[in-house]
Design a protein around this motif. Structure first.
Motif, PDB file in Angstrom:
ATOM      1  N   VAL A  21       0.862  -1.173   0.000  1.00  0.00           N
ATOM      2  CA  VAL A  21       0.000   0.000   0.000  1.00  0.00           C
ATOM      3  C   VAL A  21       0.902   1.228   0.000  1.00  0.00           C
ATOM      4  O   VAL A  21       1.772   1.353   0.874  1.00  0.00           O
ATOM      5  N   MET A  22       0.737   2.103  -0.984  1.00  0.00           N
ATOM      6  CA  MET A  22       1.556   3.317  -1.065  1.00  0.00           C
ATOM      7  C   MET A  22       0.752   4.515  -0.558  1.00  0.00           C
ATOM      8  O   MET A  22      -0.369   4.749  -1.005  1.00  0.00           O
ATOM      9  N   ILE A  23       1.335   5.278   0.382  1.00  0.00           N
ATOM     10  CA  ILE A  23       0.672   6.496   0.847  1.00  0.00           C
ATOM     11  C   ILE A  23       0.622   7.534  -0.274  1.00  0.00           C
ATOM     12  O   ILE A  23      -0.377   8.207  -0.467  1.00  0.00           O
ATOM     13  N   ARG A  24       1.734   7.673  -0.992  1.00  0.00           N
ATOM     14  CA  ARG A  24       1.711   8.604  -2.125  1.00  0.00           C
ATOM     15  C   ARG A  24       2.595   8.076  -3.247  1.00  0.00           C
ATOM     16  O   ARG A  24       3.572   7.346  -2.994  1.00  0.00           O
ATOM     17  N   THR A  25       2.250   8.437  -4.481  1.00  0.00           N
ATOM     18  CA  THR A  25       3.048   8.059  -5.643  1.00  0.00           C
ATOM     19  C   THR A  25       3.389   9.281  -6.487  1.00  0.00           C
ATOM     20  O   THR A  25       3.953   9.142  -7.571  1.00  0.00           O
ATOM     21  N   THR A  26       3.046  10.473  -5.999  1.00  0.00           N
ATOM     22  CA  THR A  26       3.441  11.713  -6.662  1.00  0.00           C
ATOM     23  C   THR A  26       3.932  12.680  -5.582  1.00  0.00           C
ATOM     24  O   THR A  26       3.695  12.466  -4.386  1.00  0.00           O
ATOM     25  N   ASN A  27       4.603  13.753  -6.016  1.00  0.00           N
ATOM     26  CA  ASN A  27       5.037  14.781  -5.059  1.00  0.00           C
ATOM     27  C   ASN A  27       3.940  15.802  -4.785  1.00  0.00           C
ATOM     28  O   ASN A  27       4.010  16.565  -3.828  1.00  0.00           O
ATOM     29  N   ASP A  28       2.940  15.799  -5.649  1.00  0.00           N
ATOM     30  CA  ASP A  28       1.870  16.781  -5.550  1.00  0.00           C
ATOM     31  C   ASP A  28       0.685  16.158  -4.827  1.00  0.00           C
ATOM     32  O   ASP A  28      -0.277  15.710  -5.444  1.00  0.00           O
ATOM     33  N   CYS A  29       0.780  16.071  -3.495  1.00  0.00           N
ATOM     34  CA  CYS A  29      -0.350  15.556  -2.734  1.00  0.00           C
ATOM     35  C   CYS A  29      -0.442  16.354  -1.443  1.00  0.00           C
ATOM     36  O   CYS A  29       0.372  17.247  -1.207  1.00  0.00           O
ATOM     37  N   ALA A  30      -1.450  16.072  -0.645  1.00  0.00           N
ATOM     38  CA  ALA A  30      -1.691  16.905   0.541  1.00  0.00           C
ATOM     39  C   ALA A  30      -2.202  16.062   1.694  1.00  0.00           C
ATOM     40  O   ALA A  30      -3.338  16.174   2.119  1.00  0.00           O
ATOM     41  N   MET A  31      -1.351  15.183   2.204  1.00  0.00           N
ATOM     42  CA  MET A  31      -1.741  14.366   3.360  1.00  0.00           C
ATOM     43  C   MET A  31      -0.835  14.694   4.533  1.00  0.00           C
ATOM     44  O   MET A  31       0.388  14.666   4.411  1.00  0.00           O
ATOM     45  N   SER A  32      -1.452  14.959   5.687  1.00  0.00           N
ATOM     46  CA  SER A  32      -0.675  15.256   6.890  1.00  0.00           C
ATOM     47  C   SER A  32      -0.093  13.962   7.464  1.00  0.00           C
ATOM     48  O   SER A  32      -0.466  12.855   7.055  1.00  0.00           O
ATOM     49  N   ASN A  33       0.795  14.122   8.441  1.00  0.00           N
ATOM     50  CA  ASN A  33       1.383  12.945   9.087  1.00  0.00           C
ATOM     51  C   ASN A  33       0.322  12.091   9.780  1.00  0.00           C
ATOM     52  O   ASN A  33       0.356  10.865   9.696  1.00  0.00           O
ATOM     53  N   ALA A  34      -0.649  12.735  10.461  1.00  0.00           N
ATOM     54  CA  ALA A  34      -1.705  11.966  11.128  1.00  0.00           C
ATOM     55  C   ALA A  34      -2.579  11.255  10.100  1.00  0.00           C
ATOM     56  O   ALA A  34      -2.941  10.082  10.279  1.00  0.00           O
ATOM     57  N   GLU A  35      -2.900  11.951   9.014  1.00  0.00           N
ATOM     58  CA  GLU A  35      -3.720  11.332   7.962  1.00  0.00           C
ATOM     59  C   GLU A  35      -3.022  10.115   7.369  1.00  0.00           C
ATOM     60  O   GLU A  35      -3.651   9.096   7.062  1.00  0.00           O
ATOM     61  N   ARG A  36      -1.704  10.220   7.201  1.00  0.00           N
ATOM     62  CA  ARG A  36      -0.946   9.083   6.641  1.00  0.00           C
ATOM     63  C   ARG A  36      -1.008   7.882   7.580  1.00  0.00           C
ATOM     64  O   ARG A  36      -1.167   6.742   7.142  1.00  0.00           O
ATOM     65  N   ALA A  37      -0.876   8.155   8.893  1.00  0.00           N
ATOM     66  CA  ALA A  37      -0.922   7.057   9.861  1.00  0.00           C
ATOM     67  C   ALA A  37      -2.296   6.401   9.878  1.00  0.00           C
ATOM     68  O   ALA A  37      -2.410   5.174   9.870  1.00  0.00           O
ATOM     69  N   VAL A  38      -3.361   7.224   9.881  1.00  0.00           N
ATOM     70  CA  VAL A  38      -4.721   6.672   9.908  1.00  0.00           C
ATOM     71  C   VAL A  38      -4.979   5.865   8.634  1.00  0.00           C
ATOM     72  O   VAL A  38      -5.581   4.782   8.669  1.00  0.00           O
ATOM     73  N   TYR A  39      -4.494   6.387   7.523  1.00  0.00           N
ATOM     74  CA  TYR A  39      -4.644   5.674   6.254  1.00  0.00           C
ATOM     75  C   TYR A  39      -3.961   4.311   6.317  1.00  0.00           C
ATOM     76  O   TYR A  39      -4.517   3.291   5.900  1.00  0.00           O
ATOM     77  N   ALA A  40      -2.731   4.295   6.868  1.00  0.00           N
ATOM     78  CA  ALA A  40      -1.993   3.028   7.000  1.00  0.00           C
ATOM     79  C   ALA A  40      -2.748   2.062   7.911  1.00  0.00           C
ATOM     80  O   ALA A  40      -2.893   0.874   7.595  1.00  0.00           O
ATOM     81  N   ASN A  41      -3.255   2.583   9.041  1.00  0.00           N
ATOM     82  CA  ASN A  41      -3.993   1.742   9.997  1.00  0.00           C
ATOM     83  C   ASN A  41      -5.143   1.012   9.318  1.00  0.00           C
ATOM     84  O   ASN A  41      -5.418  -0.152   9.593  1.00  0.00           O
ATOM     85  N   GLU A  42      -5.845   1.744   8.462  1.00  0.00           N
ATOM     86  CA  GLU A  42      -7.091   1.226   7.892  1.00  0.00           C
ATOM     87  C   GLU A  42      -6.891   0.534   6.550  1.00  0.00           C
ATOM     88  O   GLU A  42      -7.849   0.084   5.934  1.00  0.00           O
TER      89      GLU A  42
END
Ligand SMILES: [Zn+2]
Length: 253
Positions: A112-133
């Motif tokens: 599972v990739m959090i991002r695959t481009t440099n142009d995105c807008a996810m905070s550190n907490a959002e990335r963790a929650v995304y990984a969790n789920e």
């Protein structure tokens, strides 16, 4: 959870990983998320979430340092850059993350990739929650380091301490095992100096995790030789091998 990811979008079953990626991408980071599945016939049954640290633009708005915390930190900093190469850390992190993704796919993992481009807008907490789920079993966050002293070099990986009040004892213990195992294999594969596991309980992207997590500080971009080494795609492939070797060892493969 307000302001992060709508509960409607969250799933926990691994076989729904594809759907989760598409849904969360639509709500949190359009066109920047991607889930890759290994060929099911060669799948080893393990799922890894990779976060390429930072992105092109930082997010100066603040978010809680952990669930329920009154301590607020910037959602996302911009990271460092290479003292000799001028390479941006977010680009290096993405390049290595995508090599690691391919290496893990080759070894039968789902990724599972959090991002695959440099142009995105996810905070550190959002990335963790995304990984969790996402259904992933571990969360590997890829970063590069910086120091005011250009002679400082080597790799260090972050993990939570036993005093971390946001994480369960199981997640803290597994995160430390993940960090020390990966660091050991990473350093033996790349030949970079082993600066040890650093325990830190102020990392938003760790504190929001409910799965084992480590922050990989691959090396120092403030050290001219290490900067040039890490910018070389041939060495990046070795870095990816080292990280994958550590993940294999963590899972006892
Ligand atoms: Zn970083």
């Amino acid at each position: 959870m307000d302001g992060y990811v709508k509960a409607d979008f969250l799933v926990s079953s691994p076989d729904q990983v594809d759907g989760a990626a598409a849904d969360v991408a639509a709500s949190a980071a359009p066109a920047s998320n991607e889930t890759s599945n290994a060929n099911t016939s060669s799948s080893n049954g393990h799922i890894v979430c990779i976060d390429a640290g930072h992105q092109q633009a930082g997010i100066s708005e603040q978010e809680p340092n952990g669930p329920g915390s009154s301590v607020m930190k910037a959602k996302l900093t911009t990271g460092t850059s290479g003292v000799a190469t001028g390479l941006a850390e977010y680009q290096l992190n993405l390049d290595v993350s995508q090599m690691l993704q391919q290496e893990l796919l080759n070894r039968g993992y789902q990724v599972v990739m959090i991002r695959t481009t440099n142009d995105c807008a996810m905070s550190n907490a959002e990335r963790a929650v995304y990984a969790n789920e996402s259904g992933a079993e571990i969360f590997v966050r890829i970063h590069a380091n910086s120091s005011n002293d250009p002679s400082v070099n080597g790799a260090m990986f972050y993990a939570p301490s036993s005093a971390n009040s946001y994480l369960s004892a199981d997640v803290i213990s597994a995160s430390n095992t993940l960090a020390s195992t990966m660091l050991s294999f990473y350093c033996s594969t790349t030949g970079l100096a082993n600066k040890g596991v650093l325990q830190d309980d102020n990392m938003t992207g760790i504190n929001w995790c409910t799965i084992p997590v480590t922050i990989v500080e691959m090396g120092f971009m403030s050290n001219p030789e290490e900067d040039q080494k890490m910018a070389n795609p041939e060495f990046q492939a070795v870095i990816a091998q080292g990280l994958a070797n550590g993940i294999d060892a963590y899972f006892g493969r």
